[in-house]
Design an enzyme around this catalytic site. Sequence first.
Site, short mmCIF file in Angstrom:
data_model
loop_
_atom_site.label_atom_id
_atom_site.label_comp_id
_atom_site.label_asym_id
_atom_site.label_seq_id
_atom_site.Cartn_x
_atom_site.Cartn_y
_atom_site.Cartn_z
CD GLU A 42 -2.46 -1.64 -11.75
OE1 GLU A 42 -1.38 -2.21 -11.96
OE2 GLU A 42 -3.57 -2.18 -11.84
NE ARG A 266 10.77 -5.30 -8.71
CZ ARG A 266 9.61 -4.76 -9.07
NH1 ARG A 266 9.42 -4.33 -10.30
NH2 ARG A 266 8.63 -4.66 -8.22
CE LYS A 276 1.57 -1.28 -6.67
NZ LYS A 276 0.95 -0.39 -7.63
P1 ATP Z 1 4.06 -3.96 -7.62
O1 ATP Z 1 4.42 -5.27 -8.25
O2 ATP Z 1 4.56 -3.84 -6.24
O3 ATP Z 1 2.63 -3.62 -7.76
P2 ATP Z 1 4.55 -2.32 -9.82
O4 ATP Z 1 5.79 -2.09 -10.58
O5 ATP Z 1 3.48 -3.10 -10.48
O6 ATP Z 1 4.92 -2.91 -8.44
P3 ATP Z 1 3.46 0.29 -10.08
O7 ATP Z 1 2.40 0.92 -9.27
O8 ATP Z 1 3.15 -0.04 -11.47
O9 ATP Z 1 3.93 -0.99 -9.29
O10 ATP Z 1 4.81 1.11 -9.98
C1 ATP Z 1 4.95 2.49 -10.10
C2 ATP Z 1 6.38 2.78 -10.38
O11 ATP Z 1 7.19 2.32 -9.31
C3 ATP Z 1 6.85 2.07 -11.63
O12 ATP Z 1 7.58 2.97 -12.42
C4 ATP Z 1 7.70 0.95 -11.12
O13 ATP Z 1 8.69 0.64 -12.02
C5 ATP Z 1 8.24 1.52 -9.81
N1 ATP Z 1 8.54 0.44 -8.87
C6 ATP Z 1 7.71 -0.52 -8.42
N2 ATP Z 1 8.35 -1.39 -7.63
C7 ATP Z 1 9.63 -0.97 -7.55
C8 ATP Z 1 10.81 -1.44 -6.89
N3 ATP Z 1 10.78 -2.53 -6.14
N4 ATP Z 1 11.95 -0.75 -7.06
C9 ATP Z 1 11.98 0.35 -7.83
N5 ATP Z 1 10.92 0.86 -8.47
C10 ATP Z 1 9.75 0.20 -8.35
MG MG Z 2 1.73 -3.31 -11.17
#
Ligand code: ATP
Ligand code: MG
Length: 564
Positions: A42, A266, A276
């Site tokens: 995102e 994760r 983020k």
């Molecule tokens: P954040 O909470 O940091 O915004 P998110 O999962 O909401 O993380 P996205 O931009 O939706 O962030 O993530 C893109 C991809 O990266 C998704 O497939 C997510 O599962 C993966 N991802 C995000 N954080 C991690 C992590 N800590 N370890 C492994 N994969 C991750």
């Molecule tokens: Mg997110």
Amino acid sequence: MSAASDHNETESPKLDFIREIINKDIESGKHNGRVQTRFPPEPNGYLHIGHAKSICLNFGIAQQFNGKCNLRFDDTNPTKEDTEYVDSIQNDVRWLGFEWDALHFTSDYFEQLYDWACDLIKKDLAYVDSQSFEDIRAQRGTATEPGTESPHRNRSADENLTLFKKMRDGEFKDGEHVLRAKIDMASKHLILRDPLLYRIRHAEHHRTGDKWCIYPMYDYAHGQSDSIEEVTHSICTLEFDTHRPLYDWFIEKLEIYPSKQYEFARLNLTHTIMSKRKLLELVEEKMVEGWDDPRMPTISGLRRRGYTPESIRKFCEEIGITRFNGMTDMVVLENALRADLNKRAERRMAVLDPIKVVITNYPEGQVEQLDAVNNPEDESAGRRKIPFGRELYIERDDFMEDPPKKFFRLGPGREVRLRWAYFLKCEDFVKDENGEIVQLNCTYDPATKGGNSPDGRKVKGTIHWVHAESAVDAEVRLYDHLLKIENVADVPDGTDWKDSINEESLTVLKGCKLEPSLSETGNDFPVQFERKGYFIVDQKDSTAEALVFNRAVSLRDSWAKKAR
Ligand code: ATP
Ligand code: MG
């Protein structure tokens, strides 16, 4: 100076449970043997090291199985997203060493997603609910109690279509209506209790502008976007495993491409944060310099800190892919960098806390060029000349006025080896009016050139030094953990997690003295400052007049020692 280009990547990746599934799928001819993944960030912030794990997995699988991997921006949340993030994410994926097969935006699918929502309505599988979010949430029930059906659940398909169209046309305010799937308010999967598909949000979207005022929810948009792209293996993190029944339900009811979702644990790293949203708080509240502050666990922060793409990829491979949530020690990441830079970084000499040395028996005005090896681990890195003369700098803590026996560096009457140069003996020292030592008067032994004594005299200590006259001044920044605590999840409820930020995470050293070959600002590959760690020119703050170096990592793990 540049990185050796023939750096060997490791053998083929470990066979984790996802790769095992893919192997079986290829064997059984599922998806016609095709493998297609995607990385779906995102664009609401900069990528962090957790995303690197997902990137290495998704792109790595595509490479390994001769498949494809798309980069898809999951941009369904207009209020938090921005093109700055879209650009930085593409930059970071490429810097990590990957290239996508196709670039997509979920917002490009809004029309298709809308049409499919209408299909669901026509099949009596979706309805417009006119209750508030709070009421809807309150009716959801619990793990042990069924939910309550909405009073609007049995609206006719025609009425629903009309209302949904009006939602799209902007006839309602935010929150007045939502579109929900009509599944089962008593389902044992809470996610299937008539989940929301669309909400009204009168907001400017970074790509679609004001074209839309209804936006699809994550679950509805995500799976269907996978289907549109014919993704075979849709890999996400474990917290989405409870969403899988809904992922499958949409595919079944809409009769669209049967993408499959798989979940892995994760990445969590000690002493930092992997969200983020939280990282954005630090940026907005100016607790760090920006998304690329070298203390941040963002890809851009790590890059500025001196991390290499190779070390990050190696780290991701080492930690592996499992279904167990855990904590990875920051030391594992640091060690991956040390291992990479030990092989590839050229060695240099830099004095971070200088004290002047005058060699009283060295001819005044004379400068000689000594021969030094650039990298003992890599012959192809060659050699260089370093100037040596009557006045040098050494580290203040390499001298003690009254040293204990086991101190093998300089003290009055003691002798050390100057790296790549001569034996040096301290004769006496000069103090200023405050009693601080400002100069060491020493003698050198011309017969020890290159560091060995012809008479077999031994010295135990070897110290680094810099020729005073030709030294380059620099500011050097040392970094420590972003968080004082290991795990941000340990912050008690009701306390601000930001109270755990380590106020001493940055140390700025001014007036450091570097050997002249470090004067170039353009070097974007780290070097080892002998005995001090790996450093890189800060590309943002360095100018030709004022060099700034960041320490990427120390030579050894000093934290492990402190903790014991
Ligand atoms: P954040 O909470 O940091 O915004 P998110 O999962 O909401 O993380 P996205 O931009 O939706 O962030 O993530 C893109 C991809 O990266 C998704 O497939 C997510 O599962 C993966 N991802 C995000 N954080 C991690 C992590 N800590 N370890 C492994 N994969 C991750
Ligand atoms: Mg997110």
